[in-house]
Design a protein around this motif. Structure first.
Motif, PDB file in Angstrom:
ATOM      1  N   GLU A  26      10.163   1.272  10.596  1.00  0.00           N
ATOM      2  CA  GLU A  26      10.635   1.749   9.294  1.00  0.00           C
ATOM      3  C   GLU A  26       9.850   1.078   8.169  1.00  0.00           C
ATOM      4  O   GLU A  26       9.519   1.722   7.168  1.00  0.00           O
ATOM      5  N   TYR A  27       9.555  -0.215   8.352  1.00  0.00           N
ATOM      6  CA  TYR A  27       8.802  -0.910   7.321  1.00  0.00           C
ATOM      7  C   TYR A  27       7.404  -0.314   7.174  1.00  0.00           C
ATOM      8  O   TYR A  27       6.945  -0.022   6.064  1.00  0.00           O
ATOM      9  N   VAL A  28       6.717  -0.118   8.295  1.00  0.00           N
ATOM     10  CA  VAL A  28       5.367   0.450   8.269  1.00  0.00           C
ATOM     11  C   VAL A  28       5.400   1.860   7.685  1.00  0.00           C
ATOM     12  O   VAL A  28       4.503   2.265   6.935  1.00  0.00           O
ATOM     13  N   ARG A  29       6.445   2.615   8.002  1.00  0.00           N
ATOM     14  CA  ARG A  29       6.562   3.986   7.511  1.00  0.00           C
ATOM     15  C   ARG A  29       6.655   4.034   5.991  1.00  0.00           C
ATOM     16  O   ARG A  29       6.274   5.018   5.361  1.00  0.00           O
ATOM     17  N   ASN A  30       7.151   2.952   5.394  1.00  0.00           N
ATOM     18  CA  ASN A  30       7.324   2.914   3.943  1.00  0.00           C
ATOM     19  C   ASN A  30       6.119   2.339   3.202  1.00  0.00           C
ATOM     20  O   ASN A  30       6.154   2.224   1.983  1.00  0.00           O
ATOM     21  N   ILE A  31       5.082   1.974   3.942  1.00  0.00           N
ATOM     22  CA  ILE A  31       3.863   1.493   3.293  1.00  0.00           C
ATOM     23  C   ILE A  31       2.991   2.704   3.023  1.00  0.00           C
ATOM     24  O   ILE A  31       2.349   3.250   3.913  1.00  0.00           O
ATOM     25  N   VAL A  32       2.995   3.166   1.790  1.00  0.00           N
ATOM     26  CA  VAL A  32       2.295   4.403   1.449  1.00  0.00           C
ATOM     27  C   VAL A  32       1.376   4.165   0.252  1.00  0.00           C
ATOM     28  O   VAL A  32       1.605   3.276  -0.565  1.00  0.00           O
ATOM     29  N   SER A  61       9.308   7.952 -10.585  1.00  0.00           N
ATOM     30  CA  SER A  61       9.571   8.596  -9.289  1.00  0.00           C
ATOM     31  C   SER A  61       8.272   9.193  -8.747  1.00  0.00           C
ATOM     32  O   SER A  61       7.679  10.056  -9.374  1.00  0.00           O
ATOM     33  N   ILE A  62       7.863   8.721  -7.577  1.00  0.00           N
ATOM     34  CA  ILE A  62       6.678   9.252  -6.908  1.00  0.00           C
ATOM     35  C   ILE A  62       7.119   9.890  -5.598  1.00  0.00           C
ATOM     36  O   ILE A  62       7.581   9.215  -4.684  1.00  0.00           O
ATOM     37  N   LYS A  63       7.004  11.212  -5.521  1.00  0.00           N
ATOM     38  CA  LYS A  63       7.395  11.927  -4.310  1.00  0.00           C
ATOM     39  C   LYS A  63       6.277  11.823  -3.275  1.00  0.00           C
ATOM     40  O   LYS A  63       5.102  11.877  -3.596  1.00  0.00           O
ATOM     41  N   ASN A  64       6.671  11.671  -2.015  1.00  0.00           N
ATOM     42  CA  ASN A  64       5.685  11.632  -0.943  1.00  0.00           C
ATOM     43  C   ASN A  64       6.304  12.168   0.335  1.00  0.00           C
ATOM     44  O   ASN A  64       7.506  12.361   0.435  1.00  0.00           O
ATOM     45  N   PHE A  65       5.518  12.400   1.335  1.00  0.00           N
ATOM     46  CA  PHE A  65       6.002  13.067   2.546  1.00  0.00           C
ATOM     47  C   PHE A  65       6.582  12.117   3.572  1.00  0.00           C
ATOM     48  O   PHE A  65       7.111  12.551   4.590  1.00  0.00           O
ATOM     49  N   LEU A  66       6.521  10.797   3.350  1.00  0.00           N
ATOM     50  CA  LEU A  66       6.988   9.866   4.369  1.00  0.00           C
ATOM     51  C   LEU A  66       8.432   9.422   4.150  1.00  0.00           C
ATOM     52  O   LEU A  66       9.259   9.536   5.042  1.00  0.00           O
ATOM     53  N   ASP A  67       8.735   8.895   2.976  1.00  0.00           N
ATOM     54  CA  ASP A  67      10.085   8.357   2.783  1.00  0.00           C
ATOM     55  C   ASP A  67      10.824   9.027   1.632  1.00  0.00           C
ATOM     56  O   ASP A  67      11.703   8.446   1.034  1.00  0.00           O
ATOM     57  N   GLY A  68      10.471  10.279   1.363  1.00  0.00           N
ATOM     58  CA  GLY A  68      11.178  11.013   0.324  1.00  0.00           C
ATOM     59  C   GLY A  68      10.592  10.736  -1.045  1.00  0.00           C
ATOM     60  O   GLY A  68       9.674  11.412  -1.478  1.00  0.00           O
ATOM     61  N   THR A  69      11.072   9.682  -1.700  1.00  0.00           N
ATOM     62  CA  THR A  69      10.610   9.354  -3.047  1.00  0.00           C
ATOM     63  C   THR A  69      10.651   7.849  -3.259  1.00  0.00           C
ATOM     64  O   THR A  69      11.612   7.186  -2.873  1.00  0.00           O
ATOM     65  N   ILE A  70       9.596   7.333  -3.839  1.00  0.00           N
ATOM     66  CA  ILE A  70       9.576   5.939  -4.278  1.00  0.00           C
ATOM     67  C   ILE A  70      10.065   5.909  -5.718  1.00  0.00           C
ATOM     68  O   ILE A  70       9.569   6.667  -6.555  1.00  0.00           O
ATOM     69  N   THR A  71      11.023   5.054  -6.025  1.00  0.00           N
ATOM     70  CA  THR A  71      11.509   4.954  -7.404  1.00  0.00           C
ATOM     71  C   THR A  71      11.451   3.503  -7.877  1.00  0.00           C
ATOM     72  O   THR A  71      11.768   2.578  -7.114  1.00  0.00           O
TER      73      THR A  71
END
Length: 316
Positions: A81-87, A139-149
């Motif tokens: 999960e941690y690696v998945r959130n490194i975008v 808010s930055i939308k991306n395909f991995l974890d939905g949205t970074i806010t």
């Protein structure tokens, strides 16, 4: 192992499950105050290459452990999960957050309960909306974890050198572009293919209860900051209407003529809201415990005082 012991175990052992390159990293375990003053525990891993890193919260992983999952398997899931959130978008924010011209199209609104979020009000630019408060975020939308806010702080707001009115107007406009509003019949939402009455107002035919959210079904209460959408709803239903805050993600809309036909008083609607909060909505996602009203003539949102918790109801 209790939750605090689990958190400390995760901090001490997570690097053993991370990919190559993390061996000498620093692991930080700390708490974050979330919406409605809910405290959550999370870990962040600093490699020295990037100042902006993910934080992964541990409550759901502890729940897996409590349900009998092997601790090693839980830690593997945590590392994945941690690696998945490194975008890459995090690097974009870190490099451009102080450059208003580059970040301005990503500023959005977030509506929460003012009383339950006093902790944040002094440190963030905001606008009061009745007993709610509108904050602003990147808010930055991306395909991995939905949205970074990333919440916008007073420090960042002052650095940009814009006015409160500019910030609010820009955030409302961006929010509608990124997360278009949807007003749908509740029955069709549950059992069919709902129409968006905001796109096709003529298709509305006196449905008694509507769902107001956005295309992501996430953070839909932010629509309460958009005066144009609130007024458009009154035009669709051709009436004033009640707003039942079922969560921070969606709202229920009941035209006032329909509530009268169903004999739903403001007091009864308030009880409905509180019952849903207690039985179906976790504390972090609750917006309010009473009902709001929108007047199409005054073009204003206000609390329905008769929907608030009464002493007799408290003693039930």
């Amino acid at each position: 192992m209790n939750f605090i012991d689990f958190c400390n175990y995760a901090k001490e052992n997570i690097l053993n499950y991370m990919p190559s390159g993390y061996e000498n990293s620093d692991v930080i375990l700390d708490t974050t105050t979330k919406n409605n003053s809910v405290i959550r525990y999370g870990i962040s891993i600093f490699t020295g290459q990037n100042n902006m890193v993910p934080k992964v919260y541990l409550e759901s992983f502890y729940e897996q452990y409590n349900q009998g999952k092997n601790i090693q398997d839980v830690m593997k899931d945590l590392s994945k999960e941690y690696v998945r959130n490194i975008v890459p978008e995090r690097s974009f924010i870190a490099e451009n957050v102080y450059n208003f011209s580059k970040i301005k199209n990503f500023i959005t609104t977030k509506i929460v309960n003012a009383n339950q979020n006093k902790f944040f009000i002094k440190s963030r630019p905001h606008k009061k909306i009745d007993d709610l408060v509108c904050f602003y975020q990147i808010s930055i939308k991306n395909f991995l974890d939905g949205t970074i806010t990333i919440p916008i702080s007073n420090e960042l707001f002052k650095h940009w050198g814009i006015s409160n009115e500019e910030l609010h107007s820009l955030a409302v406009e961006n929010t509608e572009k990124m997360y278009p509003s949807e007003l749908k019949d509740i029955a069709q939402t549950l059992f069919g293919e709902p129409k968006n009455y905001l796109d096709n107002p003529k298709s509305y035919s006196n449905e008694p209860m509507l769902v107001l959210t956005n295309t992501e079904n996430l953070g839909g209460s932010s629509i309460l900051a958009n005066d144009n959408i609130l007024q458009k709803i009154s035009e669709v239903v051709n009436d004033d209407y009640y707003i039942l805050p079922s969560s921070i993600h969606e709202l229920l809309i009941i035209p006032k003529n329909m509530s009268e036909e169903m004999n739903l008083t403001e007091q009864a609607l308030g009880i409905m809201v509180r019952d849903v909060n207690v039985s179906q909505v976790n504390a972090e996602e609750q917006l309010s415990d009473h009902v709001y009203s929108y007047s199409r003539d005054v073009k204003e949102l206000s609390t329905c005082k008769n929907s608030k918790l009464k002493l007799k109801e408290m003693e039930r």
